[in-house]
Design a protein around this motif. Structure first.
Motif, PDB file in Angstrom:
ATOM      1  N   GLN A  35       0.824  -1.209   0.000  1.00 41.02           N
ATOM      2  CA  GLN A  35       0.000   0.000   0.000  1.00 41.02           C
ATOM      3  C   GLN A  35       0.864   1.267   0.000  1.00 41.02           C
ATOM      4  OE1 GLN A  35      -3.271   0.487  -0.370  1.00 41.02           O
ATOM      5  NE2 GLN A  35      -3.489  -1.720  -0.718  1.00 41.02           N
ATOM      6  N   ILE A  36       1.976   1.245   0.746  1.00 37.82           N
ATOM      7  CA  ILE A  36       2.870   2.402   0.749  1.00 37.82           C
ATOM      8  C   ILE A  36       3.549   2.550  -0.611  1.00 37.82           C
ATOM      9  CG2 ILE A  36       5.003   3.353   1.738  1.00 37.82           C
ATOM     10  CD1 ILE A  36       4.121   2.274   4.435  1.00 37.82           C
ATOM     11  N   GLN A  37       3.958   1.421  -1.189  1.00 38.52           N
ATOM     12  CA  GLN A  37       4.565   1.450  -2.525  1.00 38.52           C
ATOM     13  C   GLN A  37       3.576   1.998  -3.554  1.00 38.52           C
ATOM     14  OE1 GLN A  37       7.907   0.246  -3.531  1.00 38.52           O
ATOM     15  NE2 GLN A  37       7.218   1.645  -5.143  1.00 38.52           N
ATOM     16  N   LYS A  38       2.318   1.610  -3.415  1.00 37.14           N
ATOM     17  CA  LYS A  38       1.276   2.082  -4.324  1.00 37.14           C
ATOM     18  C   LYS A  38       1.116   3.598  -4.213  1.00 37.14           C
ATOM     19  CE  LYS A  38      -3.555   1.096  -5.532  1.00 37.14           C
ATOM     20  NZ  LYS A  38      -4.754   0.286  -5.168  1.00 37.14           N
ATOM     21  N   LEU A  39       1.164   4.112  -2.979  1.00 36.28           N
ATOM     22  CA  LEU A  39       1.050   5.560  -2.762  1.00 36.28           C
ATOM     23  C   LEU A  39       2.256   6.288  -3.355  1.00 36.28           C
ATOM     24  CD1 LEU A  39      -0.375   8.004  -1.495  1.00 36.28           C
ATOM     25  CD2 LEU A  39       0.806   7.473   0.662  1.00 36.28           C
ATOM     26  N   GLU A  40       3.452   5.745  -3.138  1.00 38.34           N
ATOM     27  CA  GLU A  40       4.664   6.354  -3.690  1.00 38.34           C
ATOM     28  C   GLU A  40       4.614   6.377  -5.220  1.00 38.34           C
ATOM     29  OE1 GLU A  40       8.216   5.577  -0.472  1.00 38.34           O
ATOM     30  OE2 GLU A  40       7.566   3.858  -1.681  1.00 38.34           O
ATOM     31  N   ASP A  41       4.129   5.291  -5.813  1.00 37.49           N
ATOM     32  CA  ASP A  41       4.020   5.237  -7.279  1.00 37.49           C
ATOM     33  C   ASP A  41       3.034   6.279  -7.794  1.00 37.49           C
ATOM     34  OD1 ASP A  41       5.827   3.177  -7.293  1.00 37.49           O
ATOM     35  OD2 ASP A  41       4.331   1.582  -7.510  1.00 37.49           O
ATOM     36  N   GLN A  42       1.917   6.425  -7.073  1.00 36.03           N
ATOM     37  CA  GLN A  42       0.902   7.396  -7.482  1.00 36.03           C
ATOM     38  C   GLN A  42       1.449   8.822  -7.433  1.00 36.03           C
ATOM     39  OE1 GLN A  42      -2.679   7.258  -5.134  1.00 36.03           O
ATOM     40  NE2 GLN A  42      -3.434   9.211  -5.928  1.00 36.03           N
ATOM     41  N   LEU A  43       2.239   9.105  -6.376  1.00 38.13           N
ATOM     42  CA  LEU A  43       2.786  10.452  -6.198  1.00 38.13           C
ATOM     43  C   LEU A  43       4.090  10.654  -6.968  1.00 38.13           C
ATOM     44  CD1 LEU A  43       2.205  10.834  -2.341  1.00 38.13           C
ATOM     45  CD2 LEU A  43       0.838  11.822  -4.174  1.00 38.13           C
ATOM     46  N   ASP A  44       4.660   9.542  -7.428  1.00 41.34           N
ATOM     47  CA  ASP A  44       5.916   9.572  -8.177  1.00 41.34           C
ATOM     48  C   ASP A  44       7.064  10.143  -7.346  1.00 41.34           C
ATOM     49  OD1 ASP A  44       7.546   9.038 -10.342  1.00 41.34           O
ATOM     50  OD2 ASP A  44       7.220  11.002 -11.276  1.00 41.34           O
ATOM     51  N   ILE A  45       7.105   9.745  -6.086  1.00 36.77           N
ATOM     52  CA  ILE A  45       8.199  10.150  -5.186  1.00 36.77           C
ATOM     53  C   ILE A  45       8.492   8.990  -4.235  1.00 36.77           C
ATOM     54  CG2 ILE A  45       7.872  12.655  -5.235  1.00 36.77           C
ATOM     55  CD1 ILE A  45       6.542  10.709  -2.303  1.00 36.77           C
ATOM     56  N   LEU A  46       9.603   9.103  -3.481  1.00 33.07           N
ATOM     57  CA  LEU A  46       9.899   8.158  -2.408  1.00 33.07           C
ATOM     58  C   LEU A  46       9.633   8.838  -1.067  1.00 33.07           C
ATOM     59  CD1 LEU A  46      13.224   6.452  -3.549  1.00 33.07           C
ATOM     60  CD2 LEU A  46      10.936   5.429  -3.473  1.00 33.07           C
ATOM     61  N   ILE A  47       8.788   8.233  -0.254  1.00 30.74           N
ATOM     62  CA  ILE A  47       8.513   8.766   1.087  1.00 30.74           C
ATOM     63  C   ILE A  47       9.596   8.313   2.053  1.00 30.74           C
ATOM     64  CG2 ILE A  47       6.871   8.764   3.011  1.00 30.74           C
ATOM     65  CD1 ILE A  47       4.641   8.302   0.945  1.00 30.74           C
ATOM     66  N   GLY A  61       9.289  13.249   2.136  1.00 36.05           N
ATOM     67  CA  GLY A  61       8.558  12.344   3.026  1.00 36.05           C
ATOM     68  C   GLY A  61       8.204  13.002   4.344  1.00 36.05           C
ATOM     69  N   ARG A  62       9.116  13.820   4.885  1.00 43.16           N
ATOM     70  CA  ARG A  62       8.841  14.522   6.139  1.00 43.16           C
ATOM     71  C   ARG A  62       7.654  15.478   5.989  1.00 43.16           C
ATOM     72  NH1 ARG A  62      14.414  13.790   7.073  1.00 43.16           N
ATOM     73  NH2 ARG A  62      15.032  15.475   5.670  1.00 43.16           N
ATOM     74  N   LYS A  63       7.592  16.146   4.838  1.00 43.99           N
ATOM     75  CA  LYS A  63       6.479  17.067   4.588  1.00 43.99           C
ATOM     76  C   LYS A  63       5.168  16.296   4.431  1.00 43.99           C
ATOM     77  CE  LYS A  63       9.475  20.474   2.315  1.00 43.99           C
ATOM     78  NZ  LYS A  63       9.792  21.173   1.052  1.00 43.99           N
ATOM     79  N   ILE A  64       5.251  15.148   3.775  1.00 41.39           N
ATOM     80  CA  ILE A  64       4.054  14.323   3.587  1.00 41.39           C
ATOM     81  C   ILE A  64       3.540  13.798   4.922  1.00 41.39           C
ATOM     82  CG2 ILE A  64       3.254  12.100   2.674  1.00 41.39           C
ATOM     83  CD1 ILE A  64       4.988  12.710   0.180  1.00 41.39           C
ATOM     84  N   VAL A  65       4.440  13.384   5.797  1.00 38.98           N
ATOM     85  CA  VAL A  65       4.038  12.862   7.114  1.00 38.98           C
ATOM     86  C   VAL A  65       3.319  13.937   7.920  1.00 38.98           C
ATOM     87  CG1 VAL A  65       4.957  12.160   9.364  1.00 38.98           C
ATOM     88  CG2 VAL A  65       5.680  10.974   7.296  1.00 38.98           C
ATOM     89  N   THR A  66       3.829  15.162   7.878  1.00 40.96           N
ATOM     90  CA  THR A  66       3.171  16.264   8.597  1.00 40.96           C
ATOM     91  C   THR A  66       1.738  16.447   8.098  1.00 40.96           C
ATOM     92  OG1 THR A  66       5.268  17.406   8.947  1.00 40.96           O
ATOM     93  CG2 THR A  66       3.270  18.729   9.112  1.00 40.96           C
ATOM     94  N   GLN A  67       1.560  16.463   6.779  1.00 45.41           N
ATOM     95  CA  GLN A  67       0.231  16.640   6.214  1.00 45.41           C
ATOM     96  C   GLN A  67      -0.646  15.410   6.460  1.00 45.41           C
ATOM     97  OE1 GLN A  67      -0.888  19.423   5.137  1.00 45.41           O
ATOM     98  NE2 GLN A  67      -2.929  18.610   4.684  1.00 45.41           N
ATOM     99  N   ALA A  68      -0.041  14.229   6.383  1.00 48.78           N
ATOM    100  CA  ALA A  68      -0.797  12.990   6.609  1.00 48.78           C
ATOM    101  C   ALA A  68      -1.362  12.943   8.020  1.00 48.78           C
ATOM    102  CB  ALA A  68       0.100  11.775   6.359  1.00 48.78           C
ATOM    103  N   ARG A  69      -0.571  13.412   8.973  1.00 50.53           N
ATOM    104  CA  ARG A  69      -1.039  13.415  10.362  1.00 50.53           C
ATOM    105  C   ARG A  69      -2.267  14.318  10.498  1.00 50.53           C
ATOM    106  NH1 ARG A  69       3.593  14.329  12.645  1.00 50.53           N
ATOM    107  NH2 ARG A  69       4.032  12.133  13.014  1.00 50.53           N
TER     108      ARG A  69
END
Length: 312
Positions: A35-47, A61-69
């Motif tokens: 599921q994490i790999q699927k999200l990374e592929d969709q966003l075209d980045i590595l978290i 990835g740090r910015k994504i984690v802040t927003q994800a929280r």
């Protein structure tokens, strides 16, 4: 992009390990990784940088984690809305309490709260204020009971009560004959204090510094518990200050060592604190109601001066 995927990302970011994160999320490690790999592929980045041990977040990835929280927390609000609409007070609730409040306050309100709100599953941890702030901001605590004010943008505070300071002065001490104590009588050089990291310690230091501008901080002894401070004081090693609720269970032969302050009595402000997202407010309000009702019968002091726990 799904809430589940974001929750998996937060779990890996916390544990820095896919296997441990999967255990926390009650899924298999391949499911979580996929599921994490699927999200990374969709966003075209590595978290996550998987080449590091332990696993580390990439810059994006740090910015994504802040927003994800933020997103995951907001998703919980939907269940909150439903619970409030139904008048439901229940579910798991993680509460932190600082060490100088836990042993006296918890026995006073816990039984009453459980009886009144049996559907709430309380998970209580004794933590320092710094640990509590970190866990509230990370979403690992729903609320906490601490000494305030903390003056933090991400955290809200609701005052529960004001707890006076009481001097504990052994017979051998220079102030023992004083019926009432003046704050200006205090001297840090003969004061027994809690170890660094306790906000009650910082309150005592702030109280003394307000009247002793040139006090040198040469502490004889520091301890991790108030009970130890009392025992050390009984041995003639100095005086100490106690939170008022700790004096209610003090031994009968030690009560002669209690000395109260002249008005206005120095006191600490005790509050229930929680994240500004205001999740699970119905349980927070229930805790505030039960504690405030019980504490009114224990503390009758009115004329107090609040001492800040913020280290200065």
């Amino acid at each position: 992009m799904t809430i589940t995927q974001l929750s998996y990302v937060l779990a890996v970011a916390e544990h820095q390990n896919f296997t441990k994160a999967a255990e926390k999320c009650f899924v298999t490690q391949p499911t979580l990784s996929m599921q994490i790999q699927k999200l990374e592929d969709q966003l075209d980045i590595l978290i996550f940088d998987r080449s590091k041990k332990p696993i580390e977040l990439t810059d994006v990835g740090r910015k994504i984690v802040t927003q994800a929280r933020n997103i995951v927390n907001e998703s919980y609000r939907i269940q909150d809305i439903v619970d409030q609409q139904k008048g439901f007070i229940g579910g798991e609730f993680k509460l932190g309490i600082i060490p100088t409040i836990m042993p006296t306050l918890l026995p006073m309100f816990l039984k009453s709260f459980i009886k009144k709100h049996p559907k709430v599953k309380l998970k209580i941890e004794e933590l320092t204020t710094d640990e509590i702030i970190s866990r509230i901001n990370d979403g690992h605590l729903d609320a906490a009971i601490v000494s305030t004010p903390l003056e933090l943008d991400t955290i809200k505070e609701r005052v529960l009560f004001y707890e006076p300071f009481v001097s504990y002065i052994p017979s051998s001490h220079r102030l023992h004959q004083n019926i009432k104590i003046e704050v200006s009588d205090l001297d840090l050089n003969d004061m027994l204090l809690l170890e660094d990291g306790h906000c009650f310690r910082d309150g005592v230091i702030n109280l003394c510094k307000a009247f002793k501008k040139n006090t040198e901080e040469k502490f004889q002894i520091e301890s991790g518990s108030i009970e130890t401070l009392i025992k050390l004081s009984n041995e003639g090693l100095g005086m100490t200050l106690l939170p008022y609720l700790h004096t209610l269970d003090i031994k009968e032969n030690e009560k002669q060592n209690l000395h109260y302050f002249k008005d206005p009595t120095p006191a600490r402000e005790v509050s229930i604190i929680y994240h500004k997202s205001e999740l699970k407010m119905q349980i927070i309000e229930a805790l505030q109601s039960v504690i405030s009702g019980i504490i009114r019968g224990a503390i009758a002091f009115q004329n107090v001066e609040i001492i800040s726990p913020l280290a200065k």
